[in-house]
Design a protein around this motif. Sequence first.
Motif, PDB file in Angstrom:
ATOM      1  N   PRO A   8       0.839  -1.218  -0.037  1.00 12.27           N
ATOM      2  CA  PRO A   8       0.125   0.064   0.292  1.00 12.27           C
ATOM      3  C   PRO A   8       0.852   1.340  -0.004  1.00 12.27           C
ATOM      4  N   LEU A   9       1.873   1.405   0.682  1.00  9.30           N
ATOM      5  CA  LEU A   9       2.787   2.338   0.620  1.00  9.30           C
ATOM      6  C   LEU A   9       3.466   2.902  -0.668  1.00  9.30           C
ATOM      7  N   PHE A  10       3.959   1.590  -1.349  1.00 15.36           N
ATOM      8  CA  PHE A  10       4.464   1.670  -2.776  1.00 15.36           C
ATOM      9  C   PHE A  10       3.691   2.223  -3.608  1.00 15.36           C
ATOM     10  N   VAL A  11       2.270   1.874  -3.631  1.00 20.10           N
ATOM     11  CA  VAL A  11       1.485   2.095  -4.576  1.00 20.10           C
ATOM     12  C   VAL A  11       0.894   3.713  -4.170  1.00 20.10           C
ATOM     13  N   SER A  63       3.018   5.992  -2.900  1.00 20.99           N
ATOM     14  CA  SER A  63       4.079   6.655  -3.443  1.00 20.99           C
ATOM     15  C   SER A  63       3.960   6.750  -4.841  1.00 20.99           C
ATOM     16  N   GLU A  64       3.829   5.915  -5.518  1.00 17.61           N
ATOM     17  CA  GLU A  64       4.216   5.686  -7.080  1.00 17.61           C
ATOM     18  C   GLU A  64       3.042   6.450  -7.878  1.00 17.61           C
ATOM     19  N   ARG A  65       1.779   6.466  -7.323  1.00 23.85           N
ATOM     20  CA  ARG A  65       0.534   7.057  -7.797  1.00 23.85           C
ATOM     21  C   ARG A  65       0.000   8.346  -7.288  1.00 23.85           C
ATOM     22  N   GLY A  66       1.008   8.742  -6.576  1.00 21.58           N
ATOM     23  CA  GLY A  66       0.775  10.203  -5.850  1.00 21.58           C
ATOM     24  C   GLY A  66      -0.530  10.511  -4.900  1.00 21.58           C
ATOM     25  N   LEU A  67      -0.659   9.430  -4.428  1.00 20.52           N
ATOM     26  CA  LEU A  67      -1.884   9.310  -3.323  1.00 20.52           C
ATOM     27  C   LEU A  67      -1.623   9.974  -1.766  1.00 20.52           C
ATOM     28  N   PHE A  68      -0.357  10.440  -1.766  1.00 17.50           N
ATOM     29  CA  PHE A  68      -0.044  11.132  -0.467  1.00 17.50           C
ATOM     30  C   PHE A  68      -0.487  12.743  -0.730  1.00 17.50           C
ATOM     31  N   GLY A  69      -0.865  13.055  -1.973  1.00 20.62           N
ATOM     32  CA  GLY A  69      -1.404  14.385  -2.363  1.00 20.62           C
ATOM     33  C   GLY A  69       0.057  15.269  -2.405  1.00 20.62           C
ATOM     34  N   THR A  70      -0.112  16.472  -1.490  1.00 20.30           N
ATOM     35  CA  THR A  70       0.848  17.480  -1.777  1.00 20.30           C
ATOM     36  C   THR A  70       1.852  17.040  -0.530  1.00 20.30           C
ATOM     37  N   ALA A  71       1.399  16.170   0.318  1.00 18.02           N
ATOM     38  CA  ALA A  71       2.487  15.953   1.555  1.00 18.02           C
ATOM     39  C   ALA A  71       3.561  15.260   1.017  1.00 18.02           C
ATOM     40  N   LYS A 128      -4.479   8.904   4.755  1.00 19.41           N
ATOM     41  CA  LYS A 128      -5.440   9.133   3.737  1.00 19.41           C
ATOM     42  C   LYS A 128      -4.849   8.230   2.451  1.00 19.41           C
ATOM     43  N   GLY A 129      -3.611   8.584   2.065  1.00 19.78           N
ATOM     44  CA  GLY A 129      -3.235   7.805   0.967  1.00 19.78           C
ATOM     45  C   GLY A 129      -3.042   6.238   1.092  1.00 19.78           C
ATOM     46  N   TYR A 130      -2.558   5.807   2.102  1.00 20.51           N
ATOM     47  CA  TYR A 130      -2.634   4.406   2.850  1.00 20.51           C
ATOM     48  C   TYR A 130      -3.970   3.827   2.529  1.00 20.51           C
ATOM     49  N   ASN A 131      -4.959   4.400   2.950  1.00 23.96           N
ATOM     50  CA  ASN A 131      -6.402   3.639   2.769  1.00 23.96           C
ATOM     51  C   ASN A 131      -6.744   3.827   1.314  1.00 23.96           C
TER      52      ASN A 131
END
Length: 305
Positions: free
Chosen positions: A57-60, A62-70, A244-247
């Motif tokens: 989940p962390l790799f996905v 990070s690679e897909r920009g799910l952490f937003g602007t953080a 949020k990105g993890y979920n």
Amino acid sequence: MPTNRLMCLLMALLLLAGCGQSYKEKREETRKKQVQLLREDSAALKIAVMPTMDCLPLFVASERGLFGTADVRLKLFTAHMDCDTAIVGGSVQGMVSDLVRCERLIEKGTPLTYVTATNAYWQLYTNRTARIKTLKQLDDKMVAMTRYSVTDMLADRVRDSAKIDFERLFKIQVNDVTIRLKMLLNSEIDAALLTEPQATQARLARHVQLLDSRRLKQTMGVVAFREKDLSAKKRQQQLEAFKKGYNMACDSLTTLGIAHYRDIVVKYCRLKDSQVDSLPRDLKFRHIEQPSQADIEYARKWLKQ
């Protein structure tokens, strides 16, 4: 000195002076860039990860920009001991690990906050050339694991359940998960405790599985952060972005499946493309969820023993 030779000498000196100034400028520019990168890295929320499926989940994200602007950055290691060193030293703020390792770090003076449990599980594989088919046959055999980790704890459970004398099961410390797998594949060890995807690689090589930690009804995988790094407002904001990105990554993995992200699995988990389809189909990724107090207490109890 002839005029033309004098002119050539002056031009050469001017050229050298110009080059010297250019070199100084480039060196200063490089220094400024390095300082800027260090500042950015210091401000980022850094998490130690391993080439294992509990980190997917962390790799996905990070690679897909799910952490937003953080600014959330992953630091890849191949041994949990190196993750421990990084979090104790403060070069990372969080890590993907297991409850046994984390509880030991807390005991040694590094307070940690558990953000979520993970879907990590561990399996014991015996070398197919050793023809070991029961736990009792591990008597006088070598098992690869990592000290003060869930693999160490599971090795003890194997020894106790098979009623093997304490000194007759040899726990061999192999911290690097990739080396541990290679030792099994190359018949350099009798058995090894592995998580995914290394467990799948062992299965594909026709080694024998004798234990699956999921049958013990315990969830030992965890994502933990240093308590002292979460007090600042900016860190709290980064942590919320992480959650949020993890979920979102877990939702995407549930909807699209692991194979949809085969490029990420191959990149981070060091699998061959053909091996991705052999990963367990029942591998589920859950939203942020606290580890159970019972599992935490079990880890603490084992460490005290």
